[in-house]
Design a protein around this motif. Structure first.
Motif, PDB file in Angstrom:
ATOM      1  N   ALA A  34       0.922  31.756   3.483  1.00 53.93           N
ATOM      2  CA  ALA A  34      -0.136  30.549   3.072  1.00 53.93           C
ATOM      3  C   ALA A  34      -1.157  30.141   4.224  1.00 53.93           C
ATOM      4  O   ALA A  34      -2.417  30.149   3.867  1.00 53.93           O
ATOM      5  CB  ALA A  34       0.764  29.281   2.827  1.00 53.93           C
ATOM      6  N   THR A  35      -0.731  30.297   5.339  1.00 54.83           N
ATOM      7  CA  THR A  35      -1.793  29.767   6.414  1.00 54.83           C
ATOM      8  C   THR A  35      -2.853  31.042   6.649  1.00 54.83           C
ATOM      9  O   THR A  35      -4.027  30.750   7.009  1.00 54.83           O
ATOM     10  CB  THR A  35      -1.055  29.669   7.827  1.00 54.83           C
ATOM     11  N   THR A  36      -2.485  32.435   6.439  1.00 54.83           N
ATOM     12  CA  THR A  36      -3.246  33.531   6.664  1.00 54.83           C
ATOM     13  C   THR A  36      -4.216  33.307   5.437  1.00 54.83           C
ATOM     14  O   THR A  36      -5.524  33.755   5.860  1.00 54.83           O
ATOM     15  CB  THR A  36      -2.522  34.424   6.648  1.00 54.83           C
ATOM     16  N   ILE A  37      -3.735  33.001   4.304  1.00 51.95           N
ATOM     17  CA  ILE A  37      -4.650  32.780   3.304  1.00 51.95           C
ATOM     18  C   ILE A  37      -5.699  31.664   3.573  1.00 51.95           C
ATOM     19  O   ILE A  37      -6.948  31.776   3.252  1.00 51.95           O
ATOM     20  CB  ILE A  37      -4.003  32.397   1.854  1.00 51.95           C
ATOM     21  N   GLU A  38      -5.362  30.661   4.064  1.00 54.06           N
ATOM     22  CA  GLU A  38      -5.977  29.705   4.588  1.00 54.06           C
ATOM     23  C   GLU A  38      -6.990  30.071   5.681  1.00 54.06           C
ATOM     24  O   GLU A  38      -8.340  29.678   5.452  1.00 54.06           O
ATOM     25  CB  GLU A  38      -5.597  28.482   5.298  1.00 54.06           C
ATOM     26  N   ASP A  39      -6.884  31.194   6.483  1.00 57.47           N
ATOM     27  CA  ASP A  39      -7.834  31.695   7.400  1.00 57.47           C
ATOM     28  C   ASP A  39      -8.797  32.652   6.756  1.00 57.47           C
ATOM     29  O   ASP A  39      -8.966  33.824   7.458  1.00 57.47           O
ATOM     30  CB  ASP A  39      -6.889  32.222   8.466  1.00 57.47           C
ATOM     31  N   GLU A  40      -9.365  32.348   5.705  1.00 58.77           N
ATOM     32  CA  GLU A  40     -10.249  33.188   5.023  1.00 58.77           C
ATOM     33  C   GLU A  40     -11.918  33.053   5.794  1.00 58.77           C
ATOM     34  O   GLU A  40     -12.074  32.206   6.519  1.00 58.77           O
ATOM     35  CB  GLU A  40     -10.294  33.031   3.749  1.00 58.77           C
ATOM     36  N   MET A  41     -12.624  33.837   5.507  1.00 63.39           N
ATOM     37  CA  MET A  41     -13.831  34.047   6.276  1.00 63.39           C
ATOM     38  C   MET A  41     -14.867  33.130   5.092  1.00 63.39           C
ATOM     39  O   MET A  41     -14.831  33.392   3.935  1.00 63.39           O
ATOM     40  CB  MET A  41     -14.433  35.475   6.099  1.00 63.39           C
ATOM     41  N   SER A  54     -10.700  28.149   9.525  1.00 64.24           N
ATOM     42  CA  SER A  54     -10.030  27.293  10.373  1.00 64.24           C
ATOM     43  C   SER A  54     -10.716  27.121  11.665  1.00 64.24           C
ATOM     44  O   SER A  54     -10.680  25.873  12.214  1.00 64.24           O
ATOM     45  CB  SER A  54      -8.788  27.967  10.815  1.00 64.24           C
ATOM     46  N   GLU A  55     -11.678  27.736  12.028  1.00 64.25           N
ATOM     47  CA  GLU A  55     -12.589  27.634  13.402  1.00 64.25           C
ATOM     48  C   GLU A  55     -14.021  26.944  12.890  1.00 64.25           C
ATOM     49  O   GLU A  55     -14.897  26.568  13.679  1.00 64.25           O
ATOM     50  CB  GLU A  55     -12.872  28.798  13.946  1.00 64.25           C
ATOM     51  N   ALA A  56     -14.305  27.121  11.568  1.00 67.54           N
ATOM     52  CA  ALA A  56     -15.607  26.640  11.314  1.00 67.54           C
ATOM     53  C   ALA A  56     -15.780  25.095  11.385  1.00 67.54           C
ATOM     54  O   ALA A  56     -14.902  24.324  11.098  1.00 67.54           O
ATOM     55  CB  ALA A  56     -15.842  27.020   9.721  1.00 67.54           C
ATOM     56  N   VAL A  57     -17.127  24.719  11.427  1.00 67.70           N
ATOM     57  CA  VAL A  57     -17.438  22.971  11.509  1.00 67.70           C
ATOM     58  C   VAL A  57     -17.533  22.930   9.808  1.00 67.70           C
ATOM     59  O   VAL A  57     -18.442  23.355   9.288  1.00 67.70           O
ATOM     60  CB  VAL A  57     -18.846  22.979  12.143  1.00 67.70           C
ATOM     61  N   LYS A  58     -16.745  21.885   9.418  1.00 65.34           N
ATOM     62  CA  LYS A  58     -16.873  21.573   8.192  1.00 65.34           C
ATOM     63  C   LYS A  58     -17.699  20.346   7.750  1.00 65.34           C
ATOM     64  O   LYS A  58     -17.543  19.322   8.745  1.00 65.34           O
ATOM     65  CB  LYS A  58     -15.487  21.299   7.437  1.00 65.34           C
ATOM     66  N   ARG A  59     -18.482  20.573   6.777  1.00 69.41           N
ATOM     67  CA  ARG A  59     -19.539  19.269   6.751  1.00 69.41           C
ATOM     68  C   ARG A  59     -19.867  19.184   5.086  1.00 69.41           C
ATOM     69  O   ARG A  59     -20.061  20.305   4.574  1.00 69.41           O
ATOM     70  CB  ARG A  59     -20.748  19.625   7.538  1.00 69.41           C
TER      71      ARG A  59
END
Ligand SMILES: [Zn+2]
Length: 84
Positions: A34-41, A54-59
């Motif tokens: 589930a966490t790997t699915i969360e880590d999509e591009m 997961s590393e992106a700046v969300k706005r």
């Protein structure tokens, strides 16, 4: 006779614990996937590069969710989209 009964109980207990442990490890694997699915591009709409979610700046800009490679990009994008 009493010892034999205890031994049987011990074996049953052992299998029960083993099953429990296997169940939890299976659940852990599911959580992991589930966490790997969360880590999509996701695409940065400003500089058009792909980054990990997961590393992106969300706005959120006007109710829509965007992902950026950096907070500078997020700021520039929000400035471009502002009414003035
Ligand atoms: Zn960017």
């Amino acid at each position: 006779m009493r010892n034999l009964l205890l031994l049987i109980l011990a074996i049953i207990f052992y299998y029960f614990i083993r099953r429990l442990l296997l169940d939890t490890s299976e659940k852990r694997d599911k959580n992991h996937s589930a966490t790997t699915i969360e880590d999509e591009m996701v695409k940065d709409p400003l500089c058009n590069i792909y980054i990990l979610k997961s590393e992106a700046v969300k706005r959120s800009v006007r109710g829509k969710r965007y992902y950026f490679c950096s907070s500078e990009c997020a700021k520039k994008f929000a400035d471009n989209r502002s009414p003035n």
